[in-house]
Design a protein around this motif. Structure first.
Motif, PDB file in Angstrom:
ATOM      1  N   ALA A 225      73.482  15.539  22.075  1.00 40.64           N
ATOM      2  CA  ALA A 225      73.670  16.712  21.221  1.00 40.64           C
ATOM      3  C   ALA A 225      73.556  16.254  19.776  1.00 40.64           C
ATOM      4  O   ALA A 225      73.971  15.140  19.436  1.00 40.64           O
ATOM      5  CB  ALA A 225      75.027  17.366  21.471  1.00 40.64           C
ATOM      6  N   ALA A 226      72.995  17.110  18.941  1.00 39.51           N
ATOM      7  CA  ALA A 226      72.804  16.768  17.531  1.00 39.51           C
ATOM      8  C   ALA A 226      73.484  17.797  16.638  1.00 39.51           C
ATOM      9  O   ALA A 226      73.791  18.911  17.068  1.00 39.51           O
ATOM     10  CB  ALA A 226      71.316  16.686  17.213  1.00 39.51           C
ATOM     11  N   TYR A 227      73.712  17.426  15.398  1.00 37.78           N
ATOM     12  CA  TYR A 227      74.288  18.351  14.413  1.00 37.78           C
ATOM     13  C   TYR A 227      73.587  18.141  13.081  1.00 37.78           C
ATOM     14  O   TYR A 227      72.974  17.097  12.837  1.00 37.78           O
ATOM     15  CB  TYR A 227      75.798  18.126  14.260  1.00 37.78           C
ATOM     16  N   GLN A 228      73.661  19.127  12.204  1.00 38.17           N
ATOM     17  CA  GLN A 228      73.010  19.066  10.908  1.00 38.17           C
ATOM     18  C   GLN A 228      73.872  18.306   9.905  1.00 38.17           C
ATOM     19  O   GLN A 228      75.093  18.451   9.873  1.00 38.17           O
ATOM     20  CB  GLN A 228      72.738  20.475  10.372  1.00 38.17           C
ATOM     21  N   ARG A 229      73.211  17.491   9.088  1.00 38.72           N
ATOM     22  CA  ARG A 229      73.921  16.764   8.038  1.00 38.72           C
ATOM     23  C   ARG A 229      74.701  17.745   7.159  1.00 38.72           C
ATOM     24  O   ARG A 229      74.223  18.817   6.814  1.00 38.72           O
ATOM     25  CB  ARG A 229      72.916  15.977   7.183  1.00 38.72           C
ATOM     26  N   GLY A 230      75.901  17.352   6.786  1.00 38.73           N
ATOM     27  CA  GLY A 230      76.764  18.215   5.984  1.00 38.73           C
ATOM     28  C   GLY A 230      77.940  18.751   6.775  1.00 38.73           C
ATOM     29  O   GLY A 230      78.903  19.270   6.196  1.00 38.73           O
ATOM     30  N   ALA A 231      77.894  18.625   8.105  1.00 41.00           N
ATOM     31  CA  ALA A 231      79.033  19.056   8.928  1.00 41.00           C
ATOM     32  C   ALA A 231      80.241  18.189   8.612  1.00 41.00           C
ATOM     33  O   ALA A 231      80.119  17.016   8.248  1.00 41.00           O
ATOM     34  CB  ALA A 231      78.677  18.939  10.407  1.00 41.00           C
ATOM     35  N   ASN A 232      81.428  18.774   8.782  1.00 41.81           N
ATOM     36  CA  ASN A 232      82.649  18.030   8.493  1.00 41.81           C
ATOM     37  C   ASN A 232      83.709  18.323   9.555  1.00 41.81           C
ATOM     38  O   ASN A 232      83.406  18.895  10.611  1.00 41.81           O
ATOM     39  CB  ASN A 232      83.161  18.363   7.092  1.00 41.81           C
ATOM     40  N   PHE A 233      84.949  17.965   9.261  1.00 46.47           N
ATOM     41  CA  PHE A 233      86.002  18.090  10.266  1.00 46.47           C
ATOM     42  C   PHE A 233      86.323  19.546  10.595  1.00 46.47           C
ATOM     43  O   PHE A 233      86.909  19.840  11.630  1.00 46.47           O
ATOM     44  CB  PHE A 233      87.263  17.362   9.789  1.00 46.47           C
ATOM     45  N   ASP A 234      85.934  20.452   9.723  1.00 47.00           N
ATOM     46  CA  ASP A 234      86.159  21.875   9.994  1.00 47.00           C
ATOM     47  C   ASP A 234      85.095  22.467  10.921  1.00 47.00           C
ATOM     48  O   ASP A 234      85.215  23.616  11.355  1.00 47.00           O
ATOM     49  CB  ASP A 234      86.166  22.671   8.682  1.00 47.00           C
ATOM     50  N   SER A 235      84.069  21.698  11.234  1.00 43.68           N
ATOM     51  CA  SER A 235      82.979  22.193  12.089  1.00 43.68           C
ATOM     52  C   SER A 235      83.446  22.379  13.526  1.00 43.68           C
ATOM     53  O   SER A 235      84.338  21.672  14.005  1.00 43.68           O
ATOM     54  CB  SER A 235      81.798  21.220  12.051  1.00 43.68           C
ATOM     55  N   ASP A 236      82.842  23.339  14.190  1.00 44.41           N
ATOM     56  CA  ASP A 236      83.136  23.623  15.597  1.00 44.41           C
ATOM     57  C   ASP A 236      82.061  22.976  16.463  1.00 44.41           C
ATOM     58  O   ASP A 236      80.889  23.340  16.403  1.00 44.41           O
ATOM     59  CB  ASP A 236      83.142  25.141  15.807  1.00 44.41           C
ATOM     60  N   PHE A 237      82.476  21.995  17.277  1.00 40.81           N
ATOM     61  CA  PHE A 237      81.534  21.293  18.147  1.00 40.81           C
ATOM     62  C   PHE A 237      81.842  21.523  19.626  1.00 40.81           C
ATOM     63  O   PHE A 237      81.580  20.653  20.463  1.00 40.81           O
ATOM     64  CB  PHE A 237      81.542  19.795  17.834  1.00 40.81           C
ATOM     65  N   VAL A 238      82.353  22.703  19.939  1.00 39.33           N
ATOM     66  CA  VAL A 238      82.616  23.036  21.347  1.00 39.33           C
ATOM     67  C   VAL A 238      81.307  23.095  22.132  1.00 39.33           C
ATOM     68  O   VAL A 238      81.205  22.555  23.243  1.00 39.33           O
ATOM     69  CB  VAL A 238      83.378  24.374  21.455  1.00 39.33           C
TER      70      VAL A 238
END
Length: 432
Positions: A225-238
């Protein structure tokens, strides 16, 4: 002009770092003309016998606290060096500029360093998407001998042609870090490995490192799984957690930032998964642990179990090493500003990132000392090549001889012990 130049580049792919963004042919021609007609000057300095080095790094934003830690480690050593006579009599000054972990501002900073500030060299950049973005500048400035010294990134573009000749790396590569993780995990029966990565040059380099290491054993990545740069601890990765768990992995290897990796760990644990989660050195483990500890206290959960992180420097608790003792002494004595370039960060006493910056400062001082009779950009390759079995007091020598462009290859493995990431003493605790 710098903003116009920056617009000529897209963010790079993980293998190809030379694709220009769409624009007019005339604008591109003018850009190249501007690069190749720059005058050669001595590095700008405020006083005699001073050398200036340009540093572009994130001091705000996604990796801002990491940038401040890195800078503090550098300056703890350089302030000490300058106060005690400098490097062969030369004062070393670092000019820090904030790029927010974004390629465009990093490109602008670099253009300014070379065209206006005329720095002696680029030094201690932080981040793969930013550092790879400026590599074509080094190639275009070939006749001006512009070098990148000791960036905080383990990505391959800095270590392979056509840009290898312009970059001197101190730290181990991401290929080395991920190969070590795969080796240790598979040896204890955890051979179903998933990968969570940042969708850019950094993440794809680490993803490829895991893929290569698994292929050597006839294995494959079971889910990703990948995510976009700029995500932080508030991001939802469910959603990303579900994608990873769909492959029934024995472990997850992350190639991300501290905030994003911490968010994934939180969401995996909240979904009931307790499998080991391993990250590489760039996911600043100290800050990640702070985020997970605070969240655990708020939610009544332990998010810090079964975590593994590679490091590229020894533990700052390894006081039997003289380099560690010096680092701790100078960090405690450091009176420099706690913030830089707009950051309002409360620093930690010690960290792996500030220790890496500290060692960068030591190596920079050694390089300048070896050319103290007449420092010049043209001499950098020969002087770096002369550094063989250099002892920084960390238990392994630094070696750039025989044309090497990476001085260290050691990778260290840590896990959470007494609220700190400390060396792993036995991998068997995770045997499946």
């Amino acid at each position: 002009m710098a903003k116009t130049i920056a617009l000529l580049f897209h963010e790079w792919h993980w293998i190809s770092v030379s694709k220009y963004c769409e624009g007019t042919i005339w604008a591109t021609v003018m850009f190249l003309v501007a690069l190749v007609t720059l005058p050669v000057r001595t590095a700008c300095a405020e006083q005699p016998k001073e050398l200036v080095f340009g540093m572009s790094a994130p001091f705000t934003g996604t990796n801002g606290e990491m940038g401040v830690e890195f800078y503090r480690g550098i300056m703890a050593y350089l302030d000490h060096l300058n106060a005690t006579g400098g490097a062969g009599g030369w004062t070393l000054r670092v000019l820090p500029c904030n790029d927010g972990y974004n390629p465009g501002p990093c490109f602008e900073n670099t253009s300014d360093f070379i065209r206006s500030k005329d720095v002696f060299a680029l030094f201690s950049y932080l981040g793969t998407p930013t550092t790879t973005h400026i590599l074509p500048l080094l190639q275009k400035f070939d006749e001006h001998q512009t070098y990148m010294l000791f960036p905080l990134t383990g990505a391959q573009p800095m270590r392979t042609e056509p840009f290898r000749k312009y970059v001197y790396n101190l730290r181990a590569s991401y290929f080395e870090e991920t190969a070590g993780l795969v080796k240790n995990l598979t040896e204890i029966g955890r051979d179903r490995i998933a990968v969570f990565y940042q969708s850019d040059a950094y993440g794809r380099t680490g993803w490829d490192g895991v893929r290569r290491a698994l292929l050597l054993q006839g294995l494959h990545i079971v889910s990703e799984a990948a995510y976009q740069r700029g995500a932080n601890f508030d991001s939802d990765f469910v959603r990303e957690s579900r994608l990873l768990l769909a492959g029934t992995p024995d472990a997850v290897i992350c190639i991300g930032t501290y905030g994003a990796q911490a968010a994934l760990i939180r969401d995996l644990r909240d979904m009931g998964s307790d499998i080991p989660v391993a990250g590489v050195s760039f996911a600043e483990s100290g800050k990640m642990l702070e985020l997970l500890t605070k969240a655990g206290m708020e939610h009544g959960k332990d998010y810090t179990r079964n975590l593994i992180n590679t490091q590229v420097v020894p533990s700052y608790e390894a006081v039997e090493l003289p380099g560690v003792r010096l680092y701790r002494t100078l960090m405690d004595a450091y009176k420099g500003a706690a913030s830089v370039s707009g950051s309002t960060y409360t620093p930690r006493r010690f960290s792996y990132v500030s220790f890496e910056g500290f060692l960068n400062g030591v190596l920079l001082g050694e390089m300048v000392s070896r050319m103290a009779d007449a420092p010049s950009r043209e001499r950098i390759p020969d002087v770096m090549n002369s550094i063989h079995d250099f002892d920084m007091g960390i238990g392994v020598p630094v070696d750039f001889s025989d044309g090497k462009h990476q001085g260290l290859h050691a990778v260290y493995y840590t896990t959470v012990v007494n609220d700190r990431f400390l060396p792993i003493d036995d991998w068997q605790r995770w045997r499946k």
